[in-house]
Write a protein that holds these residues in place. Structure first.
Motif: not given
Ligand code: ADP
Ligand code: ADP
Length: 228
Positions: A34-39, A210-214, A220-224
């Motif tokens: 999953a890639i998440m992050g603000p607009s 989960l990879i978090k972009l900002r 952040g890059d973590s195993a779920l």
């Protein structure tokens, strides 16, 4: 399967926008990410680069060792057609084509014989649970069913990498859950590598990573756990 080395992407315009500011990532065969992050954090840009739809301003996008950034349009088109499938928040089905015709489209475009097309379409409609809807038009389906048609169309070519842009974004939570379960089962049964951009924490929790972009960087890059 996919490696990004120091990938930067800027858009030229009245003022230059830096969408990605040095991304290093490796996504292995069979991962569900999953890639998440603000607009505005660069999620769509990243998905476009992974899909060979655009090239970075600098850096490398390596697919099985080959650099998409240094491939020409023809090579990238071949990559898109053979390696990638896409699903979108808004389904992108052809409104005048029936379910089975929508699903058959990528095979038609690839010049597959009609006997083989019927076989593959029947198999994949079975897989997504839409055999009974084969002769319906998209307008006659619910949102969850439309997304399942889109998934069937994505699967029918057997592409090893599925890119999903907010696949549950238009669905209520029950329908979203069905789609996530379907994606997980595809991931499990077929070993398809899935990269999903999402705003939905629940959707992200269906993934293994989960990879978090900002601001165009990996924050952040973590195993779920990867809900089974
Ligand atoms: P996200 O998908 O996380 O919302 P995007 O990748 O769409 O982020 O956008 C990242 C940044 O790049 C934003 O500032 C956005 O305005 C800009 N951007 C995206 N696409 C373009 C484009 N085609 N032309 C100019 N700027 C763009
Ligand atoms: P082809 O080179 O076979 O013509 P396209 O580039 O037209 O393939 O891609 C097929 C479809 O998938 C198009 O509708 C395109 O907009 C969409 N698409 C391709 N790459 C991406 C991507 N990375 N993210 C979102 N949509 C994509």
């Amino acid at each position: 399967m996919l490696k990004l080395h120091n990938v930067c992407k800027s858009y030229e315009g009245k003022s230059q926008v830096t969408a990605l500011a040095g991304i290093d990532l490796a996504i292995g065969v069979g991962e569900m990410v999953a890639i998440m992050g603000p607009s505005g954090s660069g999620k769509s840009t990243l998905l476009n680069l992974m899909g060979g739809l655009d090239i970075p301003t600098s850096g490398e996008v390596l697919v099985s060792g080959k650099d998409l950034a240094r491939s020409n349009e023809k090579e990238r088109s071949l990559y898109r057609r053979s390696q990638i499938s896409y699903i979108f928040q808004a389904y992108h089905l052809m409104p005048t084509l029936k379910v089975n015709q929508n699903v058959a489209l990528p095979l038609h475009l690839a010049g597959v014989s009609s006997g083989e097309i019927s076989r593959q379409v029947a198999r994949v409609l079975q897989e997504v649970g839409l055999v009974a809807r084969a002769n319906h038009l998209p307008d006659e389906l619910s949102g969850g069913e439309r997304q399942r048609v889109a998934i069937a169309r994505a699967l029918v070519t057997g592409a090893p990498l599925l890119l999903a842009d907010e696949p549950t974004g238009n669905l209520d939570s029950a329908r979203g859950e069905e789609i996530l379960n379907l994606l997980r089962s595809i991931h499990r049964e077929r070993g398809t590598t899935i990269v999903m951009v999402t705003h939905d924490h629940h959707a992200a929790s269906a993934c293994d990573r989960l990879i978090k972009l900002r601001d165009g960087r990996v924050e952040g890059d973590s195993a779920l756990g990867g809900k089974q």
